[in-house]
Design a protein around this motif. Structure first.
Motif, PDB file in Angstrom:
ATOM      1  N   ARG A  80      18.874   1.814  -3.387  1.00  0.00           N
ATOM      2  CA  ARG A  80      20.403   1.993  -3.480  1.00  0.00           C
ATOM      3  C   ARG A  80      21.155   0.752  -3.472  1.00  0.00           C
ATOM      4  O   ARG A  80      21.904   0.233  -4.292  1.00  0.00           O
ATOM      5  CB  ARG A  80      20.912   2.966  -2.351  1.00  0.00           C
ATOM      6  CG  ARG A  80      22.597   2.974  -2.181  1.00  0.00           C
ATOM      7  CD  ARG A  80      22.852   3.768  -1.396  1.00  0.00           C
ATOM      8  NE  ARG A  80      22.533   5.335  -1.710  1.00  0.00           N
ATOM      9  CZ  ARG A  80      23.004   6.185  -2.766  1.00  0.00           C
ATOM     10  NH1 ARG A  80      24.369   5.590  -3.288  1.00  0.00           N
ATOM     11  NH2 ARG A  80      22.661   7.420  -2.831  1.00  0.00           N
ATOM     12  N   GLU A  84      23.176  -1.011  -6.535  1.00  0.00           N
ATOM     13  CA  GLU A  84      24.455  -1.404  -6.374  1.00  0.00           C
ATOM     14  C   GLU A  84      24.905  -2.569  -6.704  1.00  0.00           C
ATOM     15  O   GLU A  84      26.095  -2.809  -7.600  1.00  0.00           O
ATOM     16  CB  GLU A  84      24.799  -0.940  -5.110  1.00  0.00           C
ATOM     17  CG  GLU A  84      25.265   0.372  -4.566  1.00  0.00           C
ATOM     18  CD  GLU A  84      25.329   0.650  -3.052  1.00  0.00           C
ATOM     19  OE1 GLU A  84      25.384  -0.450  -2.167  1.00  0.00           O
ATOM     20  OE2 GLU A  84      25.728   1.723  -2.603  1.00  0.00           O
ATOM     21  N   ASP A  88      27.030  -3.205 -10.316  1.00  0.00           N
ATOM     22  CA  ASP A  88      28.181  -4.265 -10.231  1.00  0.00           C
ATOM     23  C   ASP A  88      28.164  -5.198 -11.575  1.00  0.00           C
ATOM     24  O   ASP A  88      29.181  -5.463 -11.913  1.00  0.00           O
ATOM     25  CB  ASP A  88      28.550  -5.201  -8.881  1.00  0.00           C
ATOM     26  CG  ASP A  88      28.938  -4.007  -7.868  1.00  0.00           C
ATOM     27  OD1 ASP A  88      29.294  -2.874  -8.130  1.00  0.00           O
ATOM     28  OD2 ASP A  88      28.787  -4.392  -6.831  1.00  0.00           O
TER      29      ASP A  88
END
Length: 112
Positions: A80, A84, A88
């Motif tokens: 995770r 992330e 981005d």
């Protein structure tokens, strides 16, 4: 010897080549579209690199995210934080928001 790493580990280059062929594109077309050397696209397709503009372009073409990030789809919780950060960067590179969702593993697994 190919050493795959990061979320590109276990990426199936033949599945990605098939996707490109089905959409009438080649890796050279992708390289021209993102204005990068072909070896960056090849490395990304092989899972050796995660060139952000290449990944963003493949996602924009409709490439299934699970083909690009197989580890994430197998074990979302473990990956995770990495996903992330990468997502981005892919947003900044122009990837479609709909392709940048971290999968949620169901708490209820089916009995075998």
């Amino acid at each position: 010897m190919i050493t795959q790493s990061g979320l590109g580990k276990d990426r199936d280059p033949w599945a990605l080549r098939k996707f490109l062929a089905e959409t009438g594109r080649s890796m050279a077309d992708v390289a021209r579209a993102v204005n990068t050397p072909r070896h960056k696209v090849t490395g990304t397709v092989r899972g050796v690199e995660n060139h952000r503009r290449t990944l963003a372009h493949l996602l924009a073409l409709g490439c299934p995210p699970e083909a690009l990030f197989p580890l994430l789809y197998r074990d979302p919780e473990t990956h995770r934080a990495t996903a992330e950060r990468l997502f981005d960067e892919l947003r900044e590179a122009g990837a479609p928001e709909s392709a940048l969702r971290i999968p949620v593993r169901s708490a209820h697994r089916r009995a075998a």
